[in-house]
Scaffold this active site. Sequence first.
Site, PDB file in Angstrom:
ATOM      1  N   ASP A   7      45.350  36.657  38.857  1.00  0.00           N
ATOM      2  CA  ASP A   7      44.913  37.795  38.030  1.00  0.00           C
ATOM      3  C   ASP A   7      46.122  38.711  37.856  1.00  0.00           C
ATOM      4  OD1 ASP A   7      43.213  39.541  36.580  1.00  0.00           O
ATOM      5  OD2 ASP A   7      42.761  40.704  38.366  1.00  0.00           O
ATOM      6  N   SER A   8      45.952  39.690  36.977  1.00  0.00           N
ATOM      7  CA  SER A   8      47.021  40.673  36.847  1.00  0.00           C
ATOM      8  C   SER A   8      46.988  41.653  38.015  1.00  0.00           C
ATOM      9  CB  SER A   8      46.861  41.432  35.530  1.00  0.00           C
ATOM     10  OG  SER A   8      45.561  41.970  35.464  1.00  0.00           O
ATOM     11  N   CYS A  70      41.171  36.077  35.424  1.00  0.00           N
ATOM     12  CA  CYS A  70      41.516  37.185  34.538  1.00  0.00           C
ATOM     13  C   CYS A  70      40.972  36.802  33.167  1.00  0.00           C
ATOM     14  CB  CYS A  70      43.029  37.368  34.486  1.00  0.00           C
ATOM     15  SG  CYS A  70      43.560  38.591  33.276  1.00  0.00           S
ATOM     16  N   GLU A 154      42.785  50.501  39.044  1.00  0.00           N
ATOM     17  CA  GLU A 154      44.059  50.207  39.733  1.00  0.00           C
ATOM     18  C   GLU A 154      44.653  51.471  40.341  1.00  0.00           C
ATOM     19  OE1 GLU A 154      46.048  47.476  40.368  1.00  0.00           O
ATOM     20  OE2 GLU A 154      44.629  46.032  39.525  1.00  0.00           O
ATOM     21  N   CYS A 182      35.660  41.410  32.654  1.00  0.00           N
ATOM     22  CA  CYS A 182      36.985  41.695  33.218  1.00  0.00           C
ATOM     23  C   CYS A 182      36.800  41.672  34.726  1.00  0.00           C
ATOM     24  CB  CYS A 182      37.466  43.072  32.762  1.00  0.00           C
ATOM     25  SG  CYS A 182      38.962  43.630  33.608  1.00  0.00           S
ATOM     26  N   HIS A 184      38.193  43.116  37.014  1.00  0.00           N
ATOM     27  CA  HIS A 184      38.292  44.393  37.720  1.00  0.00           C
ATOM     28  C   HIS A 184      36.927  45.092  37.788  1.00  0.00           C
ATOM     29  CE1 HIS A 184      42.591  43.933  37.332  1.00  0.00           C
ATOM     30  NE2 HIS A 184      42.793  45.075  37.966  1.00  0.00           N
TER      31      HIS A 184
HETATM   32  N1  DGL Z   1      41.357  41.670  35.316  1.00  0.00           N
HETATM   33  C1  DGL Z   1      41.808  41.373  34.009  1.00  0.00           C
HETATM   34  C2  DGL Z   1      40.701  40.740  33.193  1.00  0.00           C
HETATM   35  O1  DGL Z   1      39.812  40.119  33.758  1.00  0.00           O
HETATM   36  C3  DGL Z   1      42.454  42.439  33.193  1.00  0.00           C
HETATM   37  C4  DGL Z   1      43.202  43.523  33.825  1.00  0.00           C
HETATM   38  C5  DGL Z   1      44.390  43.942  32.983  1.00  0.00           C
HETATM   39  O2  DGL Z   1      44.220  44.529  31.909  1.00  0.00           O
HETATM   40  O3  DGL Z   1      45.481  43.592  33.415  1.00  0.00           O
HETATM   41  O4  DGL Z   1      40.717  40.825  31.985  1.00  0.00           O
END
Ligand code: DGL
Length: 261
Positions: A7-8, A70, A154, A182, A184
């Site tokens: 993931d990011s 992600c 974050e 997402c 997150h």
């Molecule tokens: N967690 C990432 C997702 O599922 C996105 C987070 C980011 O924008 O880097 O899209």
Amino acid sequence: MKIGVFDSGLGGLVITKAFVEKMPEYDYFYYGDSKHLPYGEKTSGHILAYTLDAMRYMIKNDCKIIIIACNTATSIALRYIQQRFLPAEALDIKVLGVVIPTVEVAIENKAQKVGVIATTATVRSHIYQTELHKLKANLQVTEVAAPKLVPAIEGNDFFKAKTACKELSENFKDCDSLILGCTHYPLVKAFFREELPEVKVVSQDELMAEKLKNYLYRHPEIEKYLSKNKNYKFEVSKLNRHAQIVAAQLFAEAKIEERQG
Ligand code: DGL
């Protein structure tokens, strides 16, 4: 060989936690590209380049199967990775995303009017609308981008995140299901559930582990390569204090390290 989770940022940790809870026996390698976060606000070209770099790094670190945890990277890069990158560079490695399993669960839940909340890049790709309509053509789909949410999560600013969730929920009052598109967002799912008590909130931390377990059961030709030493490794491209705290909260003895090389 290991199960890789990419993931990011923090979202991948939440998904890794769900995998470890359901299948603790395997070895895992989590890699978060925190240096380039947020992916959701980047161009497709950048997202593809960062994701390819992460795939190469994770394969070098002995991952046999990689879950792109992600949605943004799944939306923009997964098809290229499966159709071009793997055949050219890593034929024996499997890479899976998070969108199809999520869409399947929404359909299993008998959704009729589905809301999708995701990053700007995921919404721009319309991957959720496309995949939902492949399974059920007459579904009503409302996709909304939430550019403020990932930076708030974050940045550990849950007051800001709660306010954003409240505002965003207004878009989904008449939906029967809401996909948190997402990884997150599981960290703020309670805010959405509080705002939308009548809506079925589909959260990826609650579905991905079962989907992966099922996949490995159906693919013994991959599963047989996975080592089972309960070895969990966590790396990010740029170390930050909040990631260290979240990792420690999720995994008692987790030590997040910065990528070398
Ligand atoms: N967690 C990432 C997702 O599922 C996105 C987070 C980011 O924008 O880097 O899209």
